[in-house]
Design a protein around this motif. Structure first.
Motif, PDB file in Angstrom:
ATOM      1  N   PRO A  80       0.608 -20.524 -15.175  1.00  0.00           N
ATOM      2  CA  PRO A  80      -0.370 -19.445 -15.111  1.00  0.00           C
ATOM      3  C   PRO A  80       0.256 -18.117 -14.675  1.00  0.00           C
ATOM      4  O   PRO A  80       1.053 -18.095 -13.737  1.00  0.00           O
ATOM      5  CB  PRO A  80      -1.371 -19.919 -14.043  1.00  0.00           C
ATOM      6  CG  PRO A  80      -1.101 -21.362 -13.850  1.00  0.00           C
ATOM      7  CD  PRO A  80       0.314 -21.627 -14.251  1.00  0.00           C
ATOM      8  N   VAL A  81      -0.096 -17.036 -15.376  1.00  0.00           N
ATOM      9  CA  VAL A  81       0.414 -15.692 -15.054  1.00  0.00           C
ATOM     10  C   VAL A  81      -0.782 -14.784 -14.782  1.00  0.00           C
ATOM     11  O   VAL A  81      -1.572 -14.508 -15.688  1.00  0.00           O
ATOM     12  CB  VAL A  81       1.269 -15.126 -16.212  1.00  0.00           C
ATOM     13  CG1 VAL A  81       1.670 -13.675 -15.922  1.00  0.00           C
ATOM     14  CG2 VAL A  81       2.503 -15.994 -16.442  1.00  0.00           C
ATOM     15  N   SER A  82      -0.928 -14.358 -13.525  1.00  0.00           N
ATOM     16  CA  SER A  82      -2.081 -13.523 -13.171  1.00  0.00           C
ATOM     17  C   SER A  82      -1.813 -12.064 -13.503  1.00  0.00           C
ATOM     18  O   SER A  82      -0.798 -11.501 -13.086  1.00  0.00           O
ATOM     19  CB  SER A  82      -2.390 -13.628 -11.675  1.00  0.00           C
ATOM     20  OG  SER A  82      -2.951 -14.877 -11.372  1.00  0.00           O
ATOM     21  N   ALA A  83      -2.752 -11.460 -14.249  1.00  0.00           N
ATOM     22  CA  ALA A  83      -2.677 -10.040 -14.606  1.00  0.00           C
ATOM     23  C   ALA A  83      -3.965  -9.387 -14.119  1.00  0.00           C
ATOM     24  O   ALA A  83      -5.061  -9.863 -14.448  1.00  0.00           O
ATOM     25  CB  ALA A  83      -2.552  -9.893 -16.115  1.00  0.00           C
ATOM     26  N   GLU A  84      -3.831  -8.316 -13.358  1.00  0.00           N
ATOM     27  CA  GLU A  84      -5.009  -7.740 -12.687  1.00  0.00           C
ATOM     28  C   GLU A  84      -5.644  -6.612 -13.498  1.00  0.00           C
ATOM     29  O   GLU A  84      -4.943  -5.756 -14.044  1.00  0.00           O
ATOM     30  CB  GLU A  84      -4.585  -7.226 -11.297  1.00  0.00           C
ATOM     31  CG  GLU A  84      -5.764  -6.812 -10.434  1.00  0.00           C
ATOM     32  CD  GLU A  84      -5.426  -6.854  -8.941  1.00  0.00           C
ATOM     33  OE1 GLU A  84      -4.403  -7.478  -8.547  1.00  0.00           O
ATOM     34  OE2 GLU A  84      -6.187  -6.254  -8.174  1.00  0.00           O
TER      35      GLU A  84
END
Ligand code: E4P
Length: 218
Positions: A54-58
């Motif tokens: 998972p790659v969190s992008a805000e």
């Protein structure tokens, strides 16, 4: 416990992947700015090419409609993008809609157990309590994580807890001892986890003894 890397720096991400300690990545607008990135889409794609975790992008938007449209745009960049939203009333409302649409949300900037309860009720896949920033103002950040674990256990919520704003190996240790799902760790702290002065001292002694024995036998 899963190890996420808290960075937008590609070299750090690549290095953590090579060592084998990369279960995912978290970014935020400040981490993007540190890399000189104004438009994060290309960087998110590059990160997602390195890891399938998972790659969190805000999102940058703060009102409901803007958050939802930005979230859909970000989540279309790669299959493993997790959209990061601030824990505000609009963020919670957006989370409910996005969760129903199958978009994974990480609710961030969480500083109280009740905020974390709301995150779980809204259907967030992840919640990010910021332990270091609480310590900075004289509170016990890890106590917050303990309370969130108790609440989520009481009601069998599936929202995963990402211990964020980690500043030292002690934070990682406490997160592991209390059973947090994930720690998102700056690269320099990951490097510190492997270090111990007695390891270095012991290794130097082994090598010295080996060299002495070889010299004697030659
Ligand atoms: C988490 O997702 C945040 O990106 C991060 O951990 C914030 O850390 P900081 O308090 O060191 O900025």
């Amino acid at each position: 416990m899963k190890f996420f890397l808290d960075t937008a720096n590609l070299d750090e991400i690549q290095k953590a992947a090579s060592i084998g300690f990369l279960d995912g990545v978290t970014t935020n607008p400040s981490l993007m700015a540190k890399e000189g990135i104004g438009d994060q889409e290309q960087r998110i794609k590059e990160i997602c090419a390195i890891t399938s975790g998972p790659v969190s992008a805000e999102v940058i938007a703060t009102e409901l409609d803007g958050m939802i449209s930005e979230a859909h745009k970000l989540s279309s960049l790669a299959h493993n993008v997790v959209v990061k939203l601030p824990l505000t009333v609009s963020g919670l409302e957006a989370t409910k809609t996005l969760a129903n649409d199958g978009v994974k949300v990480n609710l961030t900037l969480v500083f109280s157990p009740l905020q974390a309860l709301l995150a779980a009720k809204a259907g967030a896949a992840y919640v990010s309590p910021f332990v270091g920033r609480l310590d900075d103002v004289g509170e016990d950040g890890m106590r917050l994580v303990e309370e969130i674990i108790s609440i989520y256990t009481n009601y069998a919520y599936e929202t995963e807890i990402i211990v964020a704003s980690i500043r030292s190996p002690q934070h990682v240790l406490r997160a592991a001892l209390i059973g947090a799902d994930i720690s998102t760790i700056p690269f320099k702290v990951i490097a510190q986890l492997a270090q111990h002065p007695l390891t270095d001292k012991g290794l130097a002694a082994f090598l010295e003894d080996h060299a002495k024995a070889q010299a004697k036998n030659s």
